[in-house]
Design an enzyme around this catalytic site. Structure first.
Site, short mmCIF file in Angstrom:
data_model
loop_
_atom_site.label_atom_id
_atom_site.label_comp_id
_atom_site.label_asym_id
_atom_site.label_seq_id
_atom_site.Cartn_x
_atom_site.Cartn_y
_atom_site.Cartn_z
N ASP A 196 0.87 -1.17 0.00
CA ASP A 196 0.00 0.00 0.00
C ASP A 196 0.92 1.24 0.00
OD1 ASP A 196 -2.37 1.62 0.69
OD2 ASP A 196 -1.37 1.81 2.63
N ASP B 207 -0.19 5.19 0.99
CA ASP B 207 -0.43 6.18 2.05
C ASP B 207 -0.39 5.53 3.43
OD1 ASP B 207 -0.90 8.58 0.54
OD2 ASP B 207 -2.84 7.76 -0.06
N1 LIG Z 1 -10.67 11.87 -0.28
C1 LIG Z 1 -9.85 11.03 0.34
C2 LIG Z 1 -9.96 9.66 0.18
C3 LIG Z 1 -9.05 8.84 0.85
N2 LIG Z 1 -8.09 9.38 1.63
C4 LIG Z 1 -7.11 8.51 2.32
O1 LIG Z 1 -6.30 7.89 1.35
C5 LIG Z 1 -5.93 6.59 1.81
C6 LIG Z 1 -5.87 5.66 0.64
O2 LIG Z 1 -4.61 5.54 0.06
P1 LIG Z 1 -3.76 4.18 0.19
O3 LIG Z 1 -2.48 4.45 -0.53
O4 LIG Z 1 -3.54 3.94 1.64
O5 LIG Z 1 -4.55 3.09 -0.46
C7 LIG Z 1 -7.03 6.15 2.74
O6 LIG Z 1 -6.53 5.44 3.85
C8 LIG Z 1 -7.76 7.42 3.14
O7 LIG Z 1 -7.64 7.73 4.51
C9 LIG Z 1 -7.99 10.74 1.75
O8 LIG Z 1 -7.06 11.21 2.47
N3 LIG Z 1 -8.88 11.55 1.12
MG LIG Z 2 -2.82 3.22 3.36
#
Ligand SMILES: Nc1ccn([C@@H]2O[C@H](COP(=O)(O)O)[C@@H](O)[C@H]2O)c(=O)n1
Ligand SMILES: [Mg+2]
Length: 295
Positions: free
Chosen positions: A44, A46
């Site tokens: 992953d 974030d």
């Molecule tokens: N509008 C948004 C939607 C999602 N998030 C955060 O992004 C994360 C997803 O990214 P990964 O690389 O971890 O898959 C997720 O955990 C959400 O908290 C956001 O900040 N804003």
């Molecule tokens: Mg993540």
């Protein structure tokens, strides 16, 4: 503790918890014997490859990098912040089921992407806002990315973030190596370089999986790699290796960044190694050195 685990001192860090050290022991042994040619790393992005916090302050996700940037109007920033305050607590709520959360997560991503599209974001401004942001890869990132490149181990990054922003973060850190493949939400720009939509099917936290690549060219080069090191920070990340053909061994490392007490048991039940409030890649690095025989 038994021998393979003992040979990785990082696994004795205070941040490390394991439900079943014996299983970790056996998996490490099998993966080391099979060697780097059989390995793929699925991660992953974030809050897994990037830091959750620095000096007590939250670090941004790919979305937050844009949300907080000068590319977004004050009015739109307020709306995006409201969305974050509404939906992030749902994302990390351990009392709700995936079935209950899934439609709400789709709603969050959809509303946020619609707002971003209204902002006329220019492709050529992305590098600047990433540079100006507080995004940080976890400590030890250079060793992690360089080691995988040097060992020819594919690194697949599955992210529900924004691919264009994610790529810029790793490019600016100087570690966007050719062994990396990113699967994420990519922006679609018009001929004048202005954001007009997001491409393809929405990727959110509950639909990331390697099986989605079955019919793509990427899948072919992964065919012989039956061992997986998986890194995630959400329970949704646990399915990222679903669809890996003839999977032999998988070791799942989970970063537990937030709401530790409420969520620890569910992370221990599902991840092999849980890293609690650990802002480093020390444990994945040590495990990779061990598996690939470089220690
Ligand atoms: N509008 C948004 C939607 C999602 N998030 C955060 O992004 C994360 C997803 O990214 P990964 O690389 O971890 O898959 C997720 O955990 C959400 O908290 C956001 O900040 N804003
Ligand atoms: Mg993540």
């Amino acid at each position: 503790m038994t021998s393979h685990i003992k040979m990785i001192p990082e696994l004795s860090k205070e941040s490390v918890s394991m439900r079943d050290p014996q299983r970790v022991e056996e998996t490490l042994n099998s993966m080391r014997q099979a060697g780097p040619n059989t390995l793929q790393v699925i991660s992953d992005f974030d809050m897994t490859l990037t830091r959750f916090a620095h000096n007590g302050k939250r670090c941004p996700t790919c979305h937050n990098i844009l949300d907080n940037s000068k590319l977004i109007s004050e009015e739109c920033k307020a709306k995006l912040k409201d969305l974050l305050n509404t939906y992030y607590p749902i994302e990390i709520d351990s009392s709700r089921s995936v079935d209950e959360k899934l439609p709400l997560m789709v709603e969050w991503w959809t509303k946020a992407h619609d707002l971003l599209v209204q902002q006329q974001i220019r492709k050529d401004r992305l590098a600047i806002v990433v540079e100006e942001s507080d995004a940080m890869l976890r400590d030890g990132y250079r060793q992690f990315f360089d080691h995988l490149r040097d060992q020819d181990v594919p690194l697949l990054i599955f992210s529900a973030g924004i691919g264009d922003v994610l790529e810029e973060v790793i490019r600016q850190a100087g570690v966007f190596h050719p062994n990396i493949k990113v699967f994420s939400n990519y922006m679609d720009f018009d001929e004048s370089g202005v954001l007009r939509a997001f491409k393809g099917e929405l990727i959110h936290i509950y639909n990331k999986r390697e099986g989605a690549l079955l019919n793509t060219g990427h899948f072919q080069e992964l065919r012989a790699r039956h061992n997986v090191l998986l890194l995630g920070d959400s329970l949704g990340d646990l399915t990222m290796a679903d669809g890996v053909q003839n999977l032999e061994n998988i070791l799942k490392i989970g970063y537990l960044n937030d709401k530790v007490e409420e969520r620890k048991q569910s992370y221990l039940n599902t991840y092999d190694i849980v890293l609690v409030k650990d802002e480093t890649l020390d444990v994945p690095n040590a495990i990779l050195s061990y598996i690939t025989g470089s220690q």
